[in-house]
Write a protein that holds these residues in place. Structure first.
Motif, PDB file in Angstrom:
ATOM      1  N   SER A   1      -5.439   2.577  -0.984  1.00  0.00           N
ATOM      2  CA  SER A   1      -4.650   2.651  -2.211  1.00  0.00           C
ATOM      3  C   SER A   1      -4.662   1.364  -3.021  1.00  0.00           C
ATOM      4  CB  SER A   1      -3.201   3.028  -1.876  1.00  0.00           C
ATOM      5  OG  SER A   1      -2.615   2.082  -0.986  1.00  0.00           O
TER       6      SER A   1
ATOM      7  N   SER B   1      -8.029   1.301  -7.324  1.00  0.00           N
ATOM      8  CA  SER B   1      -7.574   2.358  -8.226  1.00  0.00           C
ATOM      9  C   SER B   1      -8.653   2.672  -9.248  1.00  0.00           C
ATOM     10  CB  SER B   1      -6.293   1.928  -8.948  1.00  0.00           C
ATOM     11  OG  SER B   1      -5.855   2.927  -9.838  1.00  0.00           O
TER      12      SER B   1
ATOM     13  N   GLU C   1      -2.291   9.890   7.449  1.00  0.00           N
ATOM     14  CA  GLU C   1      -1.215   9.498   6.547  1.00  0.00           C
ATOM     15  C   GLU C   1       0.097   9.506   7.326  1.00  0.00           C
ATOM     16  OE1 GLU C   1       0.611  10.766   2.182  1.00  0.00           O
ATOM     17  OE2 GLU C   1      -1.067  11.847   3.071  1.00  0.00           O
TER      18      GLU C   1
ATOM     19  N   ASP D   1      -5.310   3.107   3.745  1.00  0.00           N
ATOM     20  CA  ASP D   1      -5.416   4.344   2.976  1.00  0.00           C
ATOM     21  C   ASP D   1      -6.205   4.162   1.689  1.00  0.00           C
ATOM     22  OD1 ASP D   1      -3.699   2.859   1.463  1.00  0.00           O
ATOM     23  OD2 ASP D   1      -1.995   4.225   1.609  1.00  0.00           O
TER      24      ASP D   1
ATOM     25  N   CYS E   1       0.838  -1.202   0.000  1.00  0.00           N
ATOM     26  CA  CYS E   1       0.000   0.000   0.000  1.00  0.00           C
ATOM     27  C   CYS E   1       0.873   1.252   0.000  1.00  0.00           C
ATOM     28  CB  CYS E   1      -0.911   0.009   1.232  1.00  0.00           C
ATOM     29  SG  CYS E   1      -1.826  -1.534   1.494  1.00  0.00           S
ATOM     30  N   ASP E   2       0.282   2.376  -0.332  1.00  0.00           N
ATOM     31  CA  ASP E   2       1.032   3.635  -0.343  1.00  0.00           C
ATOM     32  C   ASP E   2       1.566   3.989   1.034  1.00  0.00           C
ATOM     33  OD1 ASP E   2       0.497   3.799  -3.007  1.00  0.00           O
ATOM     34  OD2 ASP E   2      -1.064   5.342  -2.839  1.00  0.00           O
ATOM     35  N   ASN E   3       0.928   3.496   2.091  1.00  0.00           N
ATOM     36  CA  ASN E   3       1.390   3.797   3.447  1.00  0.00           C
ATOM     37  C   ASN E   3       2.373   2.752   3.980  1.00  0.00           C
ATOM     38  OD1 ASN E   3      -0.254   1.615   3.901  1.00  0.00           O
ATOM     39  ND2 ASN E   3      -1.568   2.600   5.415  1.00  0.00           N
TER      40      ASN E   3
END
Length: 357
Positions: free
Chosen positions: A57, A60, A338, A55, A35-37
């Motif tokens: 992510s 999409s 975040e 998050d 994930c982006d986090n």
């Protein structure tokens, strides 16, 4: 390796942790999505229609559920719940087809009723907006297992079967806005020894020892009477016909059910508990939920809705504004912060990066 899942959190953010000497799957094991986090989830969960990363992510583009009653149709994202039905050309809905006038079989074995016409009207609106031929396909289910049949995911994509929005159900499924509203009602037996009072002004007058009441199992009247009429004796039957048979045979003093259908079998003594009937979906199917909300709003504001209502139901259409934001998604949006991952693996709020300290 043991995978621990904290199921106390909303379905939209289930953290997965590994227990054992390894930090994750062995080489050659299950692929992961980062994930982006920085969180890792099984790769197969990417674009599955649910936000499995905290998050969001893994979906999409990230779809943020609306905070107000939506007025515009969402754009379908690849792999999402809305894209699925548009690509396959059908939405399969579970229905318990023995509850006229909402759903039942005609003499030719064809399904008919208020819910059937509503589902067809919603399919027309989604088809027109998205430019595809979309059909809502009924799949027969018994009433008691209808929610599990939805949850397992193989039998149907939704429930359109006179299902009311109750708190216990909202804990396991998501509901659209209501497309029709009703009250619960009470009728009394007239041919039994020691029948109940011929008149009541409040449903709580039934909350007395010795009072007997028939309800249909798994319905709003069943849930409500069990929670509020604890001094009375409640008999739950498998079908509405059995409820009325118990009343007519003098086995119980009263019957409770939707007031509109009870009025066909006796004089309504009192009403209570306004409720709405809506479409039920698996939790996390937010794009499809929003698209259906918009379609329902368009339908109930049209002349077609009045025609469908008068075809199957008596009186004037009754509809309460029962829409509210999905609390699970609000909790996630409000609680998610975040983060910035330090070189040593520690996580801090992202806003602290390059803050001079």
């Amino acid at each position: 390796i043991v995978i621990e899942i904290d199921e106390t959190l909303p379905r939209t953010s289930l953290p997965i942790s590994w227990v054992g000497d390894e930090e994750g799957p062995e080489e050659g094991g299950e692929d992961v999505f980062v994930c982006d986090n920085g969180e890792e989830i099984p790769a197969k969960l990417e674009n599955d229609g649910f936000a499995d990363c905290q998050d969001g992510s893994d979906e999409s583009p990230v779809f943020v559920p609306p905070s107000e009653l939506p007025e515009t149709y969402p754009e379908p994202s690849e792999g999402g719940s809305l894209s699925h039905i548009l690509e396959t050309g059908e939405l399969r809905y579970c229905v318990a087809p023995y509850y006229p006038p909402f759903e039942s079989y005609d003499d030719d074995g064809e399904l008919e009723g208020f819910d059937v016409d509503i589902s067809n009207a919603l399919a027309d609106r989604l088809s027109q907006h998205y430019g595809v031929e979309l059909e809502f396909v009924p799949v027969e289910s018994d009433w008691d297992p209808i929610i599990p049949n939805l949850m397992y995911g193989e039998m149907c994509d939704a429930i359109i079967s006179a299902i009311t929005t109750t708190a216990p159900r909202e804990g396991v499924v998501d509901f659209t806005r209501g497309y029709v509203s009703f009250s619960q009602g009470v009728i009394g037996a007239t041919n039994c020894v020691g029948c109940g009072s011929p008149e009541i002004s409040d449903v709580y007058e039934l909350n007395e020892a010795g009072t007997t009441i028939a309800v249909q199992s798994g319905t709003s009247s069943d849930y409500w009477s069990s929670e509020n009429l604890f001094a009375a004796t409640i008999y739950a039957y498998d079908s509405y016909d059995e409820v009325i048979a118990a009343l007519d045979n003098g086995n119980v003093m009263y019957a409770m059910a939707d007031a509109w259908i009870l009025s066909l079998d006796g004089d309504i003594m009192t009403t209570f508990e306004d409720e709405s009937i809506a479409v039920a979906l698996r939790e996390g199917n937010n794009e499809l939920l929003t698209a259906l909300d918009v379609a329902i709003t368009d339908l109930v504001n049209s002349e077609e809705y009045g025609e469908i209502y008068s075809e199957w139901l008596d009186g004037q259409p009754y509809l309460i504004n029962d829409w509210y934001p999905d609390q699970d998604n609000l909790d996630w949006q409000e609680s998610y912060v975040e983060s910035f991952v330090c070189d040593d693996g520690q996580e801090i709020p992202a806003e602290w990066e390059n803050d001079g300290e």
